[in-house]
Design a protein around this motif. Structure first.
Motif, PDB file in Angstrom:
ATOM      1  N   ILE A  44      43.356  49.416  37.317  1.00 38.54           N
ATOM      2  CA  ILE A  44      42.265  48.585  36.768  1.00 38.54           C
ATOM      3  C   ILE A  44      42.595  47.094  36.889  1.00 38.54           C
ATOM      4  O   ILE A  44      41.755  46.295  37.284  1.00 38.54           O
ATOM      5  CB  ILE A  44      42.009  48.941  35.272  1.00 38.54           C
ATOM      6  CG1 ILE A  44      41.686  50.430  35.112  1.00 38.54           C
ATOM      7  CG2 ILE A  44      40.941  48.049  34.665  1.00 38.54           C
ATOM      8  CD1 ILE A  44      40.320  50.866  35.436  1.00 38.54           C
ATOM      9  N   ALA A  45      43.834  46.742  36.589  1.00 35.26           N
ATOM     10  CA  ALA A  45      44.223  45.327  36.626  1.00 35.26           C
ATOM     11  C   ALA A  45      44.147  44.790  38.051  1.00 35.26           C
ATOM     12  O   ALA A  45      43.679  43.656  38.269  1.00 35.26           O
ATOM     13  CB  ALA A  45      45.633  45.158  36.061  1.00 35.26           C
ATOM     14  N   ALA A  48      40.422  44.420  38.970  1.00 40.75           N
ATOM     15  CA  ALA A  48      39.835  43.276  38.258  1.00 40.75           C
ATOM     16  C   ALA A  48      40.266  41.967  38.903  1.00 40.75           C
ATOM     17  O   ALA A  48      39.446  41.072  39.163  1.00 40.75           O
ATOM     18  CB  ALA A  48      40.243  43.321  36.784  1.00 40.75           C
ATOM     19  N   LYS A  55      39.401  42.986  33.075  1.00 41.90           N
ATOM     20  CA  LYS A  55      39.830  44.389  33.050  1.00 41.90           C
ATOM     21  C   LYS A  55      38.811  45.226  32.255  1.00 41.90           C
ATOM     22  O   LYS A  55      38.542  46.371  32.588  1.00 41.90           O
ATOM     23  CB  LYS A  55      41.227  44.511  32.418  1.00 41.90           C
ATOM     24  CG  LYS A  55      42.322  44.040  33.354  1.00 41.90           C
ATOM     25  CD  LYS A  55      43.675  44.461  32.876  1.00 41.90           C
ATOM     26  CE  LYS A  55      44.199  43.471  31.868  1.00 41.90           C
ATOM     27  NZ  LYS A  55      45.592  43.745  31.465  1.00 41.90           N
ATOM     28  N   HIS A  59      37.041  48.567  33.517  1.00 41.69           N
ATOM     29  CA  HIS A  59      37.242  49.760  32.689  1.00 41.69           C
ATOM     30  C   HIS A  59      35.899  50.313  32.218  1.00 41.69           C
ATOM     31  O   HIS A  59      35.680  51.528  32.184  1.00 41.69           O
ATOM     32  CB  HIS A  59      38.138  49.410  31.494  1.00 41.69           C
ATOM     33  CG  HIS A  59      38.452  50.591  30.637  1.00 41.69           C
ATOM     34  ND1 HIS A  59      37.795  50.851  29.453  1.00 41.69           N
ATOM     35  CD2 HIS A  59      39.318  51.606  30.808  1.00 41.69           C
ATOM     36  CE1 HIS A  59      38.260  51.974  28.935  1.00 41.69           C
ATOM     37  NE2 HIS A  59      39.189  52.447  29.734  1.00 41.69           N
TER      38      HIS A  59
END
Ligand code: FES
Length: 157
Positions: A44-45, A48, A55, A59
């Motif tokens: 996710i990081a 993003a 994030k 998410h």
């Protein structure tokens, strides 16, 4: 769950491949899941950062669509149709039987890692309702007995 470091190069490559595509978040998420089987929470990081999103935004999209997984899938994925034609042929009964037999709910994987269970909304097999798939195989007129046979045949592999 696998170590994200082993997957990271693949995720970064998918991000690079989609970098200039407008509306690229969903194609990226599909690309990651198609390639790795699921979207590791640590990805996710990276997503993003590449897309200049927070994030929380990434998410939010991953969790909004039940199709996206954040845990590895089982060895076999079973999808039971919940659309209208199958409902009229008691897909709810099949669903209940599958959940009880496997001991899991939708979006879960059995403790032995063999089967994941997912809902699906029409497999184009309405004439043979109720329908389900195991991996890429489509099965129709699935009674509880037939379900048990199909599961047993996969268990024996
Ligand atoms: S409604 Fe189930 S296959 Fe079409």
């Amino acid at each position: 769950m696998q170590d994200y470091q082993k997957q990271r190069a693949t995720v970064l490559q998918i991000l690079e491949d989609h970098q200039s595509m407008p509306g690229n978040l969903l194609p990226i998420l599909h690309g990651i899941q198609d390639t790795l089987g699921y979207i590791h929470p640590s990805a996710i990081a990276d997503i993003a950062s590449a897309l200049h999103l927070s994030k929380a935004e990434v998410h939010g999209v991953v969790t909004f669509y039940h199709y996206f997984r954040q845990t590895p899938p089982g060895q076999h994925t079973i999808r039971i149709c919940r659309a209208e034609s199958c409902q009229s042929m008691n897909s709810k009964g099949l669903e209940a039987h599958a959940k009880q037999t496997l001991g899991i709910d939708f979006h879960e994987t059995t403790a032995d890692g063999r089967f994941s269970l997912e809902p699906v909304y029409c497999l184009g097999n309405c004439a043979c309702s109720p329908a389900m798939t195991i991996d890429d195989e489509v099965h129709g007129r699935v009674s509880p007995e037939k379900f048990d046979q199909l599961i047993a045949s996969k268990g024996a592999e």
